[in-house]
Design an enzyme around this catalytic site. Structure first.
Site, PDB file in Angstrom:
ATOM      1  N   PHE A 188     -11.859  -5.473  -5.172  1.00 43.55           N
ATOM      2  CA  PHE A 188     -11.737  -6.333  -3.981  1.00 43.55           C
ATOM      3  C   PHE A 188     -11.180  -5.470  -2.833  1.00 43.55           C
ATOM      4  O   PHE A 188     -10.187  -5.810  -2.200  1.00 43.55           O
ATOM      5  CB  PHE A 188     -10.813  -7.531  -4.233  1.00 43.55           C
ATOM      6  CG  PHE A 188     -11.145  -8.349  -5.453  1.00 43.55           C
ATOM      7  CD1 PHE A 188     -12.110  -9.344  -5.387  1.00 43.55           C
ATOM      8  CD2 PHE A 188     -10.513  -8.111  -6.668  1.00 43.55           C
ATOM      9  CE1 PHE A 188     -12.417 -10.113  -6.511  1.00 43.55           C
ATOM     10  CE2 PHE A 188     -10.822  -8.867  -7.796  1.00 43.55           C
ATOM     11  CZ  PHE A 188     -11.765  -9.867  -7.723  1.00 43.55           C
ATOM     12  N   ARG A 213       0.849  -1.201   0.000  1.00 42.32           N
ATOM     13  CA  ARG A 213       0.000   0.000   0.000  1.00 42.32           C
ATOM     14  C   ARG A 213       0.882   1.247   0.000  1.00 42.32           C
ATOM     15  O   ARG A 213       0.634   2.209  -0.729  1.00 42.32           O
ATOM     16  CB  ARG A 213      -0.912  -0.008   1.225  1.00 42.32           C
ATOM     17  CG  ARG A 213      -1.930  -1.130   1.186  1.00 42.32           C
ATOM     18  CD  ARG A 213      -3.027  -0.919   2.209  1.00 42.32           C
ATOM     19  NE  ARG A 213      -2.780  -1.627   3.447  1.00 42.32           N
ATOM     20  CZ  ARG A 213      -3.303  -2.816   3.770  1.00 42.32           C
ATOM     21  NH1 ARG A 213      -4.122  -3.433   2.934  1.00 42.32           N
ATOM     22  NH2 ARG A 213      -3.038  -3.385   4.917  1.00 42.32           N
ATOM     23  N   CYS A 228      -2.859 -14.026  -3.737  1.00 44.84           N
ATOM     24  CA  CYS A 228      -2.462 -14.528  -2.424  1.00 44.84           C
ATOM     25  C   CYS A 228      -2.638 -16.042  -2.362  1.00 44.84           C
ATOM     26  O   CYS A 228      -2.666 -16.627  -1.287  1.00 44.84           O
ATOM     27  CB  CYS A 228      -3.239 -13.835  -1.308  1.00 44.84           C
ATOM     28  SG  CYS A 228      -5.005 -14.096  -1.398  1.00 44.84           S
ATOM     29  N   SER A 232     -17.830  -7.299  -3.035  1.00 49.82           N
ATOM     30  CA  SER A 232     -19.140  -7.953  -2.998  1.00 49.82           C
ATOM     31  C   SER A 232     -19.754  -7.880  -1.598  1.00 49.82           C
ATOM     32  O   SER A 232     -20.949  -8.115  -1.432  1.00 49.82           O
ATOM     33  CB  SER A 232     -19.014  -9.419  -3.438  1.00 49.82           C
ATOM     34  OG  SER A 232     -18.021 -10.063  -2.662  1.00 49.82           O
ATOM     35  N   ASP A 239      -6.835  -7.014  -5.915  1.00 47.06           N
ATOM     36  CA  ASP A 239      -6.333  -7.805  -4.780  1.00 47.06           C
ATOM     37  C   ASP A 239      -7.397  -8.815  -4.368  1.00 47.06           C
ATOM     38  O   ASP A 239      -8.014  -8.690  -3.308  1.00 47.06           O
ATOM     39  CB  ASP A 239      -5.970  -6.871  -3.610  1.00 47.06           C
ATOM     40  CG  ASP A 239      -5.365  -7.636  -2.437  1.00 47.06           C
ATOM     41  OD1 ASP A 239      -4.811  -8.736  -2.664  1.00 47.06           O
ATOM     42  OD2 ASP A 239      -5.445  -7.139  -1.301  1.00 47.06           O
TER      43      ASP A 239
HETATM   44  N1  SAH Z   1      -7.287  -5.364  -0.679  1.00 52.36           N
HETATM   45  C1  SAH Z   1      -7.891  -5.605   0.602  1.00 52.36           C
HETATM   46  C2  SAH Z   1      -8.040  -7.066   0.913  1.00 52.36           C
HETATM   47  C3  SAH Z   1      -8.874  -7.824  -0.092  1.00 52.36           C
HETATM   48  S1  SAH Z   1      -9.568  -9.282   0.556  1.00 52.36           S
HETATM   49  C4  SAH Z   1      -7.112  -4.876   1.674  1.00 52.36           C
HETATM   50  O1  SAH Z   1      -6.024  -4.347   1.380  1.00 52.36           O
HETATM   51  O2  SAH Z   1      -7.573  -4.822   2.809  1.00 52.36           O
HETATM   52  C5  SAH Z   1     -10.609  -9.803  -0.727  1.00 52.36           C
HETATM   53  C6  SAH Z   1     -11.944  -9.095  -0.799  1.00 52.36           C
HETATM   54  O3  SAH Z   1     -12.582  -9.540  -1.998  1.00 52.36           O
HETATM   55  C7  SAH Z   1     -12.922  -9.364   0.321  1.00 52.36           C
HETATM   56  O4  SAH Z   1     -13.322  -8.150   0.886  1.00 52.36           O
HETATM   57  C8  SAH Z   1     -14.137 -10.062  -0.352  1.00 52.36           C
HETATM   58  O5  SAH Z   1     -15.377  -9.620   0.181  1.00 52.36           O
HETATM   59  C9  SAH Z   1     -13.993  -9.593  -1.764  1.00 52.36           C
HETATM   60  N2  SAH Z   1     -14.532 -10.467  -2.815  1.00 52.36           N
HETATM   61  C10 SAH Z   1     -14.395 -11.803  -2.952  1.00 52.36           C
HETATM   62  N3  SAH Z   1     -14.913 -12.227  -4.125  1.00 52.36           N
HETATM   63  C11 SAH Z   1     -15.391 -11.122  -4.749  1.00 52.36           C
HETATM   64  C12 SAH Z   1     -16.031 -10.908  -6.001  1.00 52.36           C
HETATM   65  N4  SAH Z   1     -16.255 -11.908  -6.865  1.00 52.36           N
HETATM   66  N5  SAH Z   1     -16.373  -9.647  -6.335  1.00 52.36           N
HETATM   67  C13 SAH Z   1     -16.148  -8.628  -5.470  1.00 52.36           C
HETATM   68  N6  SAH Z   1     -15.523  -8.775  -4.284  1.00 52.36           N
HETATM   69  C14 SAH Z   1     -15.159 -10.007  -3.930  1.00 52.36           C
END
Ligand code: SAH
Length: 393
Positions: A225, A209, A337, A248, A297
């Site tokens: 995400f 970040r 990840c 989501s 992510d």
């Molecule tokens: N980048 C974030 C961590 C991401 S974790 C940070 O730095 O804190 C992954 C995220 O993806 C979660 O919040 C989950 O709710 C979301 N997610 C999972 N599948 C998804 C999809 N198909 N579309 C949108 N969001 C999704």
């Protein structure tokens, strides 16, 4: 008598090289009654002693080495000394106690145990049956060493593979009655310890970040995400023109909104979108929507080997779409990840996405997990987070 696992011929090399995992298929036979509550010992096919280990009856990873010295059968004092060593490594590295991973399981030689520190609150996960059986000892040692206000346990899907029941809640002390706010690189974030994902916050991305922030000035950013909006806070603080947060999860977006406010940003500086990223990127592609910088992510797409191909297709799909949504010269910060997707494979997937998108893509830098998630050289599986910063023409 201590239970003993005897390995099949030629299955001793990983253990001799101090890789901690013993798969069920490597075990020739078992003497005694191994259980998750007690250490077992592992010998090679000729009966030579190799290690003490944790035993998991329900997992394909049947044993995890805990000590390589015959004179050192792990006991309460042993686990305490490993916890202290682990904390000491973090003190050396990150003097701040504001938000950091203190214990990273096998990578800190403590199989199955995760401990994150958010100031005076510790959050732990016991991912294996033996780690779960040792919880009480570990909680006692952690509370004694660090005197936290509270220790909270969080569940993880990995526990199901070990036959463990869901576990969530305060296991020591008491949580303050106000929401927990942590500071990461001078930015503030609410962390939901009851309903958030994992231990509440993705500490593994802290360095990435910060690394991305300088590229955000003036940019129209898409944080896909976004979870609770951590990348977005850094982007806006670094002068991003606008950020779109997509996830989501309504719960994650609500916390993201509160994090935007907490850091002093106005509502016109960011837009929340609750949607499936795969679908939403397609919609925006059809509308001709463009961004200057896109962060991808996603959650772990591959949980086992059988899921690798499907995961690769998923990564390729979002990367291909994101490249189509970038202005010429735009930047893509793309992550995986999934431990099972290697850095090489991930780069190949992004290459495939660039070919299909018809874009010229250059890698500007490689990302990995923050230094408080160290990688033990004998356990490369601990390196799970990889990412690329790409210039997309
Ligand atoms: N980048 C974030 C961590 C991401 S974790 C940070 O730095 O804190 C992954 C995220 O993806 C979660 O919040 C989950 O709710 C979301 N997610 C999972 N599948 C998804 C999809 N198909 N579309 C949108 N969001 C999704």
């Amino acid at each position: 008598m201590i239970a003993r696992l005897k390995l099949k011929p030629n299955k001793d090399k990983p253990l001799r090289q101090r890789h901690p995992w013993v798969f069920s298929g490597a075990i020739a036979h078992t003497r005694g009654q191994p259980s998750s509550e007690k250490q077992v010992e592992i010998v090679d096919s000729k009966g030579h002693w190799l290690a003490f280990a944790d035993f998991s009856l329900r997992s394909q990873i049947r044993a995890r080495a805990t000590s390589w010295h015959h004179s050192e059968l792990p006991d309460t004092a042993y686990w305490r000394s490993l916890l202290e060593a682990s904390i000491q490594r973090r003190n050396q590295l990150l003097p701040t106690t504001e938000a950091r991973r203190l214990v990273f399981a096998e990578s800190d030689s403590i199989p199955g145990l995760i401990v994150d520190q958010y100031d005076n609150t510790l959050v732990m996960q016991a991912l294996t049956a033996p780690a779960d059986a040792r919880k009480g000892e570990m909680i006692a040692a952690l509370s004694d060493i660090l005197s936290p206000d509270a220790i909270v346990e969080r569940d993880d899907p990995m526990r199901r593979k070990e036959g463990l029941a869901p576990a969530d809640g305060v296991v020591w002390g008491a949580l303050p009655d106000h929401p927990l706010i942590i500071t990461e690189n001078e930015h503030q974030f609410y962390v939901d310890l009851q309903a958030g994902q994992k231990t509440g916050f993705y500490l593994d991305q802290a360095e990435n970040r910060a690394a991305l922030a300088p590229y955000c000035a003036g940019a129209e950013v898409l944080n896909a995400f976004c979870y609770t909006g951590a990348f977005s806070v850094y982007a806006l603080a670094a002068g991003a023109g606008h950020v779109t947060n997509i996830d989501s999860s309504e719960h994650a977006l609500n916390l993201a909104a509160r994090n935007m406010e907490l850091n002093g940003f106005q509502s016109q500086q960011w837009t929340p979108v609750q949607a499936d990223v795969f679908k939403q990127l397609r919609l925006w592609r059809d509308e001709g929507r463009l961004f200057d910088l896109i962060i991808l992510d996603p959650p772990k797409f591959a949980n086992n080997r059988r899921q690798i191909d499907r995961a690769a297709r998923g990564y390729k799909d979002i990367n291909w779409l994101a490249m189509r949504l970038l202005r010429p010269g735009g930047l893509l910060a793309t992550f995986s990840c999934s431990g099972l997707i290697s850095r090489d494979l991930f780069q190949k997937i992004v290459f495939g996405a660039a070919l299909d998108a018809g874009r010229d893509v250059r890698i500007l830098r490689h990302f990995s997990q923050a230094a408080d998630h160290p990688v033990l050289l004998t356990f490369p599986e601990g390196a799970y987070l990889k990412g690329l910063l790409c210039h997309v023409n």
